[in-house]
Write a protein that holds these residues in place. Structure first.
Motif, short mmCIF file in Angstrom:
data_model
loop_
_atom_site.label_atom_id
_atom_site.label_comp_id
_atom_site.label_asym_id
_atom_site.label_seq_id
_atom_site.Cartn_x
_atom_site.Cartn_y
_atom_site.Cartn_z
N ARG A 123 32.96 -39.16 31.27
CA ARG A 123 32.81 -39.62 32.66
C ARG A 123 33.67 -40.85 32.92
NH1 ARG A 123 30.47 -43.21 35.81
NH2 ARG A 123 29.67 -44.43 34.06
N LEU A 124 33.63 -41.81 32.01
CA LEU A 124 34.38 -43.04 32.20
C LEU A 124 35.89 -42.79 32.21
CD1 LEU A 124 32.37 -45.52 29.97
CD2 LEU A 124 32.51 -45.51 32.47
N LYS A 151 37.44 -40.75 33.73
CA LYS A 151 37.86 -40.38 35.08
C LYS A 151 37.69 -41.53 36.07
CE LYS A 151 36.27 -35.66 34.09
NZ LYS A 151 35.30 -34.59 34.46
N GLU A 152 37.14 -42.65 35.59
CA GLU A 152 36.84 -43.78 36.47
C GLU A 152 38.00 -44.78 36.49
OE1 GLU A 152 33.96 -44.37 38.29
OE2 GLU A 152 33.32 -42.34 37.78
N ASN A 194 42.96 -42.77 30.12
CA ASN A 194 42.75 -41.44 29.59
C ASN A 194 44.09 -40.93 29.07
OD1 ASN A 194 41.47 -39.07 28.86
ND2 ASN A 194 40.64 -38.65 30.88
N PRO A 244 29.12 -37.64 26.56
CA PRO A 244 29.43 -37.35 27.97
C PRO A 244 29.79 -38.60 28.78
CG PRO A 244 27.08 -37.03 27.53
CD PRO A 244 27.75 -37.19 26.20
N GLU A 245 29.27 -39.75 28.36
CA GLU A 245 29.60 -40.98 29.09
C GLU A 245 31.06 -41.33 28.92
OE1 GLU A 245 28.79 -44.45 31.49
OE2 GLU A 245 28.04 -42.41 31.30
#
Length: 452
Positions: A201-202, A204-205, A210, A197-198
């Motif tokens: 999350r990353l 999208k940072e 991506n 999950p990390e």
């Protein structure tokens, strides 16, 4: 846009550590490290794997190669130049395979993020001098990945009518996959894949990349693990010849959204899996001789899957009955509608899609892109540009479709760009089976006899 020296992550390293597998639980764990970031991906395979198979050198080899291929999802967060796998020995051929996955398999990702990586990646791993592992004894059984779209369901029909028993296979099945497998009526083999999950999350940072990864390569390696553990001698894909056409030129190479579905990659991964198993595991695409249009014509032979299949990524639903199968707005919907139209009864096609996509002016730009009349080939799993143009040409002469708004609108430009003779020849080529494939000869002959 070229990256400046300061933008290149020259000091970053992507590390792939040794994976593990527990036969008792069916859990495989894949640890990764990107500088100071640590990730673990988890696969849950069905219980009941043979301990002998799980302890074999061939399985250890495939587990390591799977770790390398699954790693693309974590690598792309920063896309560094250096990749290291200190505990996963590789032969020279395996190194070339892994580099291909990280270069051409991520070609679209690089192009859309404007990252130049071709020819710059390094892979550090111990040498494995044993080019080919000892031969395994695998039962003569077939594992058939199901994607929920028309292609794998045509493979179902071909295998069924040629007397080949198969087990449907999928990773994280949902929506059309579940409903299609239910309609097939054969017990499936499913794997659960949980991304860290990390990493999600990353992605999208700010400061992290991506984008698209070669999902067919990923799922194929997972299928290979299952083939060894549960006893299958061949993995049969449903990738068509049209998948080998790329989208755009970038960084000196053609980039292809469907690269891991292409014939070139099929031959590369087939050789890799064969060497890892002493020639015991075969990998090929049953639909490689066919264009998308030819596959569409084969699909029309049966209406068994009309109400359950979908090629629309936008509506790949969590369950089999909670919304429309086709959004009607994306390039995938438009392309599938276009290639079905010349071969399928109009009322049947409209029942499948719920509306006439060739009669809505808002769709014209998308259809023009598919036929090469403007823009570029969409970043989607769609067929060749000339193939789409040839299908449009057929519709200009079709009693049911020649007056459709979009067919009428693009007809002048279609004829001006290609000419009628070229379009006629292109349609004939679409319906002519290619000999450039990797199907075992005996099976190829049976399929060719049936698929007429």
């Amino acid at each position: 846009m070229e990256e400046t020296a300061s933008e290149l992550p020259v000091t970053e390293t992507f590390r792939i550590d040794r994976p593990s597998f527990d036969p008792a639980t069916g859990e495989a764990r894949f640890p990764y490290r990107l500088n100071d970031l640590a990730f673990t991906e988890v696969l849950t395979l069905p219980r009941g794997a043979g301990t002998a198979a799980a302890g074999s050198p061939a399985f250890a080899k495939l587990l390591g190669l799977t770790a390398l291929v699954l790693g693309v999802s974590y690598f792309k967060l920063r896309a560094p130049l250096d990749i290291t796998a200190p505990d996963i020995p590789l032969t020279a051929a395996e190194r070339a395979f892994v580099i291909d996955v990280y270069e051409n398999g991520l070609g679209e990702f690089y192009a859309r993020n404007e990252l130049t990586r071709f020819g710059k990646l390094t892979l550090t791993a111990p040498d494995d001098a044993e080019e080919r592992k000892p031969a395994l004894d695998l039962p003569d059984r077939t594992l058939l990945p199901i994607g929920g779209g028309k292609d794998s369901l045509v493979s179902v029909d071909l295998l069924t009518h040629t007397g080949v028993d198969f087990t449907p296979f999928a990773v994280n099945p949902k929506g059309p996959i579940l409903s299609s497998v239910e309609a097939i009526g054969t017990p499936p083999l499913y794997v659960t894949r949980v991304l860290d999950p990390e990493m999600i999350r990353l992605g999208k940072e700010a400061g992290y990349y991506n984008g698209h990864v070669p999902s067919t390569a990923i799922n194929s390696m997972i299928a290979a693990l299952c083939a060894l553990l549960y006893g299958y001698s061949q993995i049969v894909l449903s990738n068509e010849r049209s998948a080998s056409e790329g989208n755009v030129m970038f960084d000196g190479r053609e980039t292809n959204h469907q690269y891991s579905k292409s014939l070139g990659f099929e031959l590369l991964i087939a050789d890799t899996l064969a060497n890892a198993t002493g020639g015991a595991l075969k990998y090929f695409s049953l639909l490689r001789p066919y264009s998308e249009a030819r596959i569409a014509s084969l699909f029309t032979h049966s209406d068994k899957f009309d109400a359950v299949f979908s090629s629309c990524n936008r509506n790949f639903r969590l369950t089999g009955n909670d919304g429309p199968l086709w959004c009607g707005e994306c390039p995938k919907c438009h392309f599938v509608f276009l290639i079905f139209a010349p071969f399928m009864a109009k009322d049947r096609l409209l029942r499948i899609f719920g509306k006439n996509l060739l009669d809505e002016p808002a769709n014209e730009q998308s259809f023009r892109e598919l036929a090469g009349l403007t823009g570029q080939k969409p970043w989607e799993c769609v067929g060749e540009i000339l193939e789409a143009a040839a299908c449009f040409y057929t519709l200009t002469r079709h009693a049911d479709w020649h007056e459709a708004r979009i067919v009428s609108a693009i007809k002048p430009d279609l004829f001006a760009q290609y000419g009628e003779e070229k379009l006629q020849l292109a349609m004939a080529e679409c319906l002519t089976d290619s000999r450039d494939h990797h199907i075992p000869p005996a099976l190829a002959a049976k399929v060719a006899a049936y698929a007429v």
